[in-house]
Write a protein that holds these residues in place. Sequence first.
Motif, PDB file in Angstrom:
ATOM      1  N   GLY A   1       0.810  -1.213   0.000  1.00 49.20           N
ATOM      2  CA  GLY A   1       0.000   0.000   0.000  1.00 49.20           C
ATOM      3  C   GLY A   1       0.841   1.259   0.000  1.00 49.20           C
ATOM      4  N   ASP A   2       2.019   1.192  -0.592  1.00 51.29           N
ATOM      5  CA  ASP A   2       2.968   2.302  -0.522  1.00 51.29           C
ATOM      6  C   ASP A   2       2.711   3.345  -1.602  1.00 51.29           C
ATOM      7  OD1 ASP A   2       5.087   3.834   0.358  1.00 51.29           O
ATOM      8  OD2 ASP A   2       6.606   2.648  -0.671  1.00 51.29           O
ATOM      9  N   SER A   3       1.524   3.912  -1.597  1.00 54.73           N
ATOM     10  CA  SER A   3       1.181   4.918  -2.605  1.00 54.73           C
ATOM     11  C   SER A   3       1.973   6.210  -2.411  1.00 54.73           C
ATOM     12  CB  SER A   3      -0.318   5.205  -2.578  1.00 54.73           C
ATOM     13  OG  SER A   3      -0.696   5.668  -1.295  1.00 54.73           O
ATOM     14  N   SER A   4       2.436   6.447  -1.184  1.00 57.79           N
ATOM     15  CA  SER A   4       3.192   7.682  -0.936  1.00 57.79           C
ATOM     16  C   SER A   4       4.677   7.517  -1.258  1.00 57.79           C
ATOM     17  CB  SER A   4       3.025   8.121   0.520  1.00 57.79           C
ATOM     18  OG  SER A   4       3.550   7.124   1.381  1.00 57.79           O
ATOM     19  N   GLY A   5       5.103   6.305  -1.612  1.00 46.21           N
ATOM     20  CA  GLY A   5       6.490   6.109  -2.023  1.00 46.21           C
ATOM     21  C   GLY A   5       7.478   6.011  -0.883  1.00 46.21           C
ATOM     22  N   ILE A   6       7.020   5.628   0.302  1.00 42.51           N
ATOM     23  CA  ILE A   6       7.900   5.542   1.468  1.00 42.51           C
ATOM     24  C   ILE A   6       9.113   4.673   1.169  1.00 42.51           C
ATOM     25  CG2 ILE A   6       8.092   4.640   3.832  1.00 42.51           C
ATOM     26  CD1 ILE A   6       5.081   5.329   4.130  1.00 42.51           C
ATOM     27  N   LEU A   7       8.869   3.512   0.601  1.00 40.48           N
ATOM     28  CA  LEU A   7       9.955   2.556   0.382  1.00 40.48           C
ATOM     29  C   LEU A   7      10.799   2.883  -0.844  1.00 40.48           C
ATOM     30  CD1 LEU A   7       8.183  -0.743   1.432  1.00 40.48           C
ATOM     31  CD2 LEU A   7       9.848   0.602   2.723  1.00 40.48           C
ATOM     32  N   ARG A   8      10.460   3.967  -1.537  1.00 37.54           N
ATOM     33  CA  ARG A   8      11.305   4.399  -2.653  1.00 37.54           C
ATOM     34  C   ARG A   8      12.572   5.080  -2.153  1.00 37.54           C
ATOM     35  NH1 ARG A   8       6.475   6.963  -5.472  1.00 37.54           N
ATOM     36  NH2 ARG A   8       5.298   5.117  -6.015  1.00 37.54           N
ATOM     37  N   SER A   9      12.564   5.470  -0.904  1.00 31.97           N
ATOM     38  CA  SER A   9      13.724   6.140  -0.322  1.00 31.97           C
ATOM     39  C   SER A   9      14.801   5.113   0.011  1.00 31.97           C
ATOM     40  CB  SER A   9      13.318   6.886   0.956  1.00 31.97           C
ATOM     41  OG  SER A   9      14.459   7.219   1.710  1.00 31.97           O
ATOM     42  N   GLN A  10      15.929   5.203  -0.677  1.00 35.91           N
ATOM     43  CA  GLN A  10      17.044   4.291  -0.420  1.00 35.91           C
ATOM     44  C   GLN A  10      17.512   4.419   1.020  1.00 35.91           C
ATOM     45  OE1 GLN A  10      18.461   1.954  -2.606  1.00 35.91           O
ATOM     46  NE2 GLN A  10      19.464   1.268  -0.730  1.00 35.91           N
ATOM     47  N   ALA A  11      17.510   5.622   1.553  1.00 33.99           N
ATOM     48  CA  ALA A  11      17.951   5.830   2.932  1.00 33.99           C
ATOM     49  C   ALA A  11      17.050   5.096   3.915  1.00 33.99           C
ATOM     50  CB  ALA A  11      17.990   7.320   3.251  1.00 33.99           C
ATOM     51  N   LEU A  12      15.733   5.148   3.697  1.00 30.07           N
ATOM     52  CA  LEU A  12      14.814   4.432   4.585  1.00 30.07           C
ATOM     53  C   LEU A  12      14.966   2.921   4.443  1.00 30.07           C
ATOM     54  CD1 LEU A  12      11.557   6.566   4.518  1.00 30.07           C
ATOM     55  CD2 LEU A  12      13.110   6.188   6.427  1.00 30.07           C
ATOM     56  N   ARG A  13      15.115   2.439   3.218  1.00 27.64           N
ATOM     57  CA  ARG A  13      15.337   0.994   3.025  1.00 27.64           C
ATOM     58  C   ARG A  13      16.628   0.563   3.720  1.00 27.64           C
ATOM     59  NH1 ARG A  13      14.087   2.254  -2.315  1.00 27.64           N
ATOM     60  NH2 ARG A  13      16.165   1.621  -2.985  1.00 27.64           N
ATOM     61  N   ASP A  14      17.662   1.403   3.612  1.00 27.88           N
ATOM     62  CA  ASP A  14      18.930   1.100   4.294  1.00 27.88           C
ATOM     63  C   ASP A  14      18.741   1.085   5.804  1.00 27.88           C
ATOM     64  OD1 ASP A  14      20.177   0.948   1.824  1.00 27.88           O
ATOM     65  OD2 ASP A  14      21.178   2.891   2.002  1.00 27.88           O
ATOM     66  N   GLY A  15      17.922   2.019   6.325  1.00 28.05           N
ATOM     67  CA  GLY A  15      17.656   2.070   7.760  1.00 28.05           C
ATOM     68  C   GLY A  15      16.920   0.834   8.247  1.00 28.05           C
ATOM     69  N   ILE A  16      15.960   0.373   7.463  1.00 29.22           N
ATOM     70  CA  ILE A  16      15.223  -0.845   7.814  1.00 29.22           C
ATOM     71  C   ILE A  16      16.169  -2.031   7.796  1.00 29.22           C
ATOM     72  CG2 ILE A  16      13.437  -2.453   7.017  1.00 29.22           C
ATOM     73  CD1 ILE A  16      11.905   0.099   6.000  1.00 29.22           C
ATOM     74  N   LYS A  17      16.976  -2.151   6.760  1.00 29.28           N
ATOM     75  CA  LYS A  17      17.922  -3.272   6.652  1.00 29.28           C
ATOM     76  C   LYS A  17      18.914  -3.258   7.802  1.00 29.28           C
ATOM     77  CE  LYS A  17      21.079  -5.726   3.610  1.00 29.28           C
ATOM     78  NZ  LYS A  17      21.936  -6.164   4.674  1.00 29.28           N
ATOM     79  N   LEU A  18      19.427  -2.089   8.142  1.00 31.53           N
ATOM     80  CA  LEU A  18      20.378  -1.971   9.247  1.00 31.53           C
ATOM     81  C   LEU A  18      19.756  -2.480  10.550  1.00 31.53           C
ATOM     82  CD1 LEU A  18      23.128  -0.860  10.295  1.00 31.53           C
ATOM     83  CD2 LEU A  18      21.933   1.289  10.723  1.00 31.53           C
ATOM     84  N   HIS A  19      18.520  -2.101  10.789  1.00 34.00           N
ATOM     85  CA  HIS A  19      17.839  -2.518  12.016  1.00 34.00           C
ATOM     86  C   HIS A  19      17.627  -4.035  12.031  1.00 34.00           C
ATOM     87  CE1 HIS A  19      15.640  -0.750  15.493  1.00 34.00           C
ATOM     88  NE2 HIS A  19      15.223  -2.008  15.557  1.00 34.00           N
ATOM     89  N   ILE A  20      17.205  -4.593  10.904  1.00 32.61           N
ATOM     90  CA  ILE A  20      16.998  -6.036  10.822  1.00 32.61           C
ATOM     91  C   ILE A  20      18.320  -6.774  10.980  1.00 32.61           C
ATOM     92  CG2 ILE A  20      16.198  -7.926   9.348  1.00 32.61           C
ATOM     93  CD1 ILE A  20      14.166  -5.821   8.182  1.00 32.61           C
ATOM     94  N   ASP A  21      19.381  -6.247  10.376  1.00 33.59           N
ATOM     95  CA  ASP A  21      20.713  -6.852  10.549  1.00 33.59           C
ATOM     96  C   ASP A  21      21.106  -6.889  12.024  1.00 33.59           C
ATOM     97  OD1 ASP A  21      21.243  -7.473   7.880  1.00 33.59           O
ATOM     98  OD2 ASP A  21      22.258  -5.560   7.491  1.00 33.59           O
ATOM     99  N   ARG A  22      20.789  -5.824  12.760  1.00 28.50           N
ATOM    100  CA  ARG A  22      21.092  -5.789  14.199  1.00 28.50           C
ATOM    101  C   ARG A  22      20.299  -6.846  14.958  1.00 28.50           C
ATOM    102  NH1 ARG A  22      19.890  -0.001  15.555  1.00 28.50           N
ATOM    103  NH2 ARG A  22      20.704   0.818  13.659  1.00 28.50           N
ATOM    104  N   ILE A  23      19.031  -6.973  14.616  1.00 28.01           N
ATOM    105  CA  ILE A  23      18.182  -7.980  15.269  1.00 28.01           C
ATOM    106  C   ILE A  23      18.733  -9.381  15.013  1.00 28.01           C
ATOM    107  CG2 ILE A  23      15.897  -9.070  15.185  1.00 28.01           C
ATOM    108  CD1 ILE A  23      14.779  -6.179  14.685  1.00 28.01           C
TER     109      ILE A  23
END
Length: 136
Positions: free
Chosen positions: A17-39
């Motif tokens: 449901g990403d009509s606003s393009g939230i996940l288009r941001s490379q920085a946000l995707r990197d932030g999510i990946k970084l957090h998951i890597d930590r977990i």
Amino acid sequence: MEHLGSSWVSLYDLSKGDSSGILRSQALRDGIKLHIDRIISILQEATMVHGDLRANNIMIRLDDQQQPVLLDPDSDDVAVKVVDFDWAGEAGMVRYPASRNEDIRGIRWPGLPGDEIEVQHDRELFESWWPSFSSL
């Protein structure tokens, strides 16, 4: 998951449901990946496994404007939680269920149904779907 409240959405649902393009941001995707890597690192250090680390079990907190909540306003470290610990436990002591969905697009299970879930499997599972997911 029901204890998180309505401000949390699964990464899977967010992507659909990403009509606003939230996940288009490379920085946000990197932030999510970084957090998951930590977990995953924390789990590995404790020789624990989640076993089902897919996008539908990764929750992202959204603010009132439906944007990801940043843990630090000066970074792209997104508020992330992992849910659904049905298969979780000590690595090598818990097993994949005998029956699971083998046809989920983009998922490559690191073990067969009934196999022990090993400490490296969470990272292998995450890395099987993240590259294609994050390039959407």
